[in-house]
Write a protein that holds these residues in place. Structure first.
Motif, mmCIF file in Angstrom:
data_model
loop_
_atom_site.group_PDB
_atom_site.id
_atom_site.type_symbol
_atom_site.label_atom_id
_atom_site.label_comp_id
_atom_site.label_asym_id
_atom_site.label_seq_id
_atom_site.Cartn_x
_atom_site.Cartn_y
_atom_site.Cartn_z
ATOM 1 N N THR A 121 0.917 -1.215 -0.166
ATOM 2 C CA THR A 121 -0.213 0.168 -0.023
ATOM 3 C C THR A 121 0.926 1.367 -0.136
ATOM 4 O O THR A 121 0.403 2.366 0.332
ATOM 5 C CB THR A 121 -1.041 -0.043 0.918
ATOM 6 N N ALA A 122 1.969 0.968 -0.233
ATOM 7 C CA ALA A 122 3.155 2.332 -0.092
ATOM 8 C C ALA A 122 3.357 2.472 -1.945
ATOM 9 O O ALA A 122 3.572 1.761 -2.411
ATOM 10 C CB ALA A 122 4.341 1.890 0.809
ATOM 11 N N THR A 123 3.697 3.860 -1.854
ATOM 12 C CA THR A 123 4.216 4.313 -3.209
ATOM 13 C C THR A 123 5.090 5.588 -2.814
ATOM 14 O O THR A 123 5.076 6.370 -2.017
ATOM 15 C CB THR A 123 2.939 4.950 -3.916
ATOM 16 N N ALA A 124 6.371 5.453 -3.749
ATOM 17 C CA ALA A 124 7.162 6.538 -3.391
ATOM 18 C C ALA A 124 7.513 7.264 -4.736
ATOM 19 O O ALA A 124 7.512 6.444 -5.755
ATOM 20 C CB ALA A 124 8.585 6.003 -2.804
ATOM 21 N N ILE A 125 7.661 8.640 -4.722
ATOM 22 C CA ILE A 125 7.879 9.444 -5.884
ATOM 23 C C ILE A 125 9.404 9.954 -5.640
ATOM 24 O O ILE A 125 9.508 10.626 -4.659
ATOM 25 C CB ILE A 125 6.937 10.527 -6.237
ATOM 26 N N GLU A 126 10.394 9.492 -6.526
ATOM 27 C CA GLU A 126 11.635 10.106 -6.089
ATOM 28 C C GLU A 126 12.213 10.932 -7.427
ATOM 29 O O GLU A 126 11.416 10.909 -8.431
ATOM 30 C CB GLU A 126 12.650 8.977 -5.746
#
Length: 747
Positions: A36-41
């Motif tokens: 359920t986690a998302t990362a925008i880098e």
């Protein structure tokens, strides 16, 4: 006993397959846990107007922002989105939308009213059945049907939430703020009610059929609400007395009269805005304006009254001016901007100038270009479809005032939001023009985020990018305010919704499978430890943005439990189960093209591994093709063939009415042929172009208000020369063209 046996067997050989051989257990697959986690880098992050984080990271979990900044650790179970080249803003809030309300039917009021004996009594309030076009107790949150089509159209513009307003009526009802992820009504509503909505429209054929009647009707309903509240208060205070009739419509107006619920009027003119201000001061309610084309005219009053304005960026196309006049107008604007007093005087002038005054006296060098065109005998050429010069100037002035209205509101300190209503797909183009004409990018962003969130009472959840707030984000391919901008992704309550996708490098075919796509395929993996070596196979695929797959051995399969990829750093976790017991195999390392290597962690110890991709999914087999060979044959819209038309062309058009000179300015923009035809009427846009061999077709579109027609040039091109015929509604003509050799070719 079982745990001791498992550990003793596994320790004899680190590789999972060997452990299985020693204990003779057949593995059962384990369903992959859904992250359920998302990362925008690697993105440029704008947390709020005036703040910038370069090469920042945002982490989202369970619909909320849990981390934002430059030194952010990405969770191992996060899906990683490479934001290089993207600018991330708080999700845009649409200030005024209306969709999904087809079931709402306005009634005149309760079906029956109590009979009144007019011989002995007079009416103290409007009879309920006579409250035409008023239904303040209607809440759109209870009626709207979520429309994915309409929600998707707004998401394409970068909006993640919208104020859903009731259909137009004198008193239409209560609006609601909804999320634009296409959820059910129950999940979509963020807050309700946000405001009561009204208009000053008149009915046709029945009362109220005039503006004065509408104002009287609206004022009477507000007076009825005041009286109804007094009756209820008296009854409650006395504890006895006549029963007060049940009237939910009037009771819905109590928060308005208390100043707790804004009353928003859909009006455009400055005169109607001042009527609203007067009504608000009379009854003490908090007013707001929706539409507000001429709000800039009364900006100081709006600022003093602290009225919220929802500005629609639906202004029409810029009226065309002759080139000489347009240049002179820009110089005049730079030299001196008119004062507010001068603007007031100017606006009182008639909108219908006398054509007789349009001619400019003086020598030819001082006359506008349209008056200098003469034939060989010195007689002025006749022109078709040409409005008087003064008319064109006045029309352009009024258009420019409206475009600059946002800047005037910001300068006066008026709190305003923006709406795409009426602008639709041209919203970003219109916003870019407003910024070009003086509106700062910070004010524009505030009008899309901070200001509507504050006015709608959701600033604790929306409007800025901060830890703990809802993950409503808008990712643009360019900074806000660029005319050709586009939306790559939006996040609504943490759900990633791709709009157009991140821009791909030109000339390459790449799927829209995301960064994890580089891991897909079959990999031959060699594991080395103190206990020996072991070979296994990874079989990985990408489904709906999630990496799925198995690790195959002689004894069976292990399911992939989680994965992540940050740059070249990868992490894969497989789960092994033994009855009620389970443990993880955690592969970490780096990927270089079709090879990878790193370390392996298990409960029994560590090891090293190397991997070679032996099979690539069919969807990725064309990923390294540099140029689409079919593009070499492109004949319409763009491609190498039509690039032969690019440049500046001097064109001579001959017809029975005389000769005329025009200029083609043709460019190639993102593989598409674009440009204009310059004439004494202004710049005429290129609608379409094609080239088959030496045969060309160029179509230019001329617009006059709501009317339009095409000029179709056909002929042949030979290097820097071309000639042919032109078709138009006025008849046929011939043409010849010569290109400036210094400006030929693709630019």
């Amino acid at each position: 006993m079982k745990r001791r046996t498992m550990r003793r067997a596994a320790s004899s050989l680190l590789g999972l397959v060997s452990a299985l051989l020693l204990i003779g257990v057949v593995l059962t697959p384990v369903a992959q846990s859904q992250s359920t986690a998302t990362a925008i880098e690697n993105a440029t992050i704008i947390p709020q107007p005036g703040q910038v984080i370069e090469s920042g990271t945002i982490v989202i979990r369970d619909g909320l922002i849990v981390a934002v900044g430059t030194n952010v650790t990405i969770p191992y179970d996060a899906e990683v989105l490479d934001g290089k080249g993207l600018t991330v803003y708080a999700g845009f809030i649409e200030g005024s939308a209306s969709f999904g309300l087809t079931e709402v039917k306005y009634a005149a009021g309760p079906a029956e009213s109590d009979p009144v004996d007019f011989r002995t009594a007079s009416l103290a309030s409007t009879r309920p059945a006579n409250r035409k076009d008023t239904q303040p107790d209607l809440a759109v949150a209870n009626y709207f049907n979520p429309s994915e089509k309409d929600a998707a159209a707004l998401r394409k513009l970068g909006f993640t939430s919208a104020l859903l307003t009731p259909p137009s009526a004198i008193l239409g009802g209560q609006s609601a703020l909804i999320a634009l992820a296409g959820q059910t009504r129950r999940s979509a509503v963020i807050a309700s009610p946000i405001a009561m909505h009204a208009s000053l429209r008149a009915s046709r054929g029945s009362y109220p059929s005039t503006l004065m009647g509408t104002m009287a009707h609206l004022r009477q309903v507000l007076l009825d609400a005041q009286r109804h509240r007094r009756l209820l208060a008296d009854r409650q205070r006395q504890g006895t007395g006549p029963r007060v009739p049940y009237d939910p419509a009037l009771e819905a107006l109590f928060p308005v009269l208390d100043g707790k619920l804004p009353l928003t009027f859909a009006v455009t003119s400055d005169v109607d805005i001042m009527r609203v201000v007067g009504l608000a001061n009379e009854f003490g309610f908090t007013a707001a304006i929706d539409g507000a084309d001429e709000a800039w005219r009364v900006a100081p009053t709006l600022a003093n009254e602290d009225l919220h304005v929802v500005l629609h960026l639906d202004f029409p196309a810029e009226p065309k001016l002759p080139k000489a006049e347009k240049t002179a107008e820009k110089k005049a604007e730079k030299k001196a901007k008119p004062s507010e007093e001068e603007k007031d005087v100017e606006t009182k002038k008639t909108d219908d100038p006398d054509p007789a005054t349009d001619l400019v006296d003086g020598p030819p060098e001082e006359q506008p270009e349209t008056q200098k065109k003469t034939d060989a005998k010195g007689d002025k050429k006749p022109s078709r479809f040409e409005d008087p010069l003064r008319w064109k100037q006045d029309e352009h002035r009024r258009w420019l005032e409206r475009v600059q209205g946002a800047e005037q509101l910001a300068k006066a300190g008026v709190g305003f939001s923006l709406s795409s209503r009426g602008a639709d797909a041209k919203f970003h183009e219109h916003l870019a023009r407003a910024i070009t004409e003086g509106l700062s990018a910070e004010h524009a962003l505030a009008a899309l985020t901070v200001e509507p969130a504050r006015r709608y009472g959701v600033a604790d959840r929306l409007g800025t990018i901060a830890v703990g707030k809802a993950a409503h984000l808008t990712l643009l391919n360019a900074p806000l305010g660029e005319e050709k901008n586009s939306v790559a992704y939006v996040f609504v309550d943490g759900e990633k919704l791709e709009v157009e996708g991140k821009k791909k490098p030109k000339g390459k075919k790449t799927g829209d499978r995301g960064p994890l796509a580089v891991l897909t395929g079959e990999w031959a993996v060699d594991i080395s430890s103190d206990q020996g070596e072991q070979q296994v196979t990874w079989k990985l695929d990408l489904k709906e943005g999630q990496l799925t797959g198995t690790m195959e051995s002689e004894m069976g399969s292990l399911e992939l439990a989680s994965s992540s990829l940050s740059g070249k750093d990868l992490q894969l976790e497989f789960v092994a189960e033994f009855g009620n017991e389970s443990f993880e195999l955690k592969f970490e390392g780096q990927i270089e093209g079709k090879s990878a290597s790193g370390s392996l962690e298990t409960p029994m110890g560590g090891a090293t591994w190397t991997a070679i991709r032996t099979k690539t999914p069919e969807a990725d087999e064309s990923a390294e093709v540099e140029v689409d060979e079919e593009a070499e044959e492109t004949t319409e819209g763009g491609g190498p063939a039509v690039s032969a038309l690019v440049g500046s062309w001097d064109v001579a058009v001959s017809s029975d009415d005389g000769d005329q000179e025009v200029t083609w300015s043709i460019e190639m923009t993102e593989g598409k042929l674009t440009g204009t035809m310059g004439s004494e009427m202004g710049d005429i846009p290129l609608k379409s172009g094609s080239l088959s061999g030496q045969d060309l077709v160029l179509v230019f579109l001329i617009e006059f208000g709501s009317e339009s027609f095409e000029l179709k040039f056909t002929g042949q091109v030979d290097g820097d020369s071309a000639s042919g015929s032109v078709d138009s509604p006025m008849g046929a003509a011939t043409w010849s063209a010569q290109r400036d050799p210094k400006q030929g070719g693709v630019r």
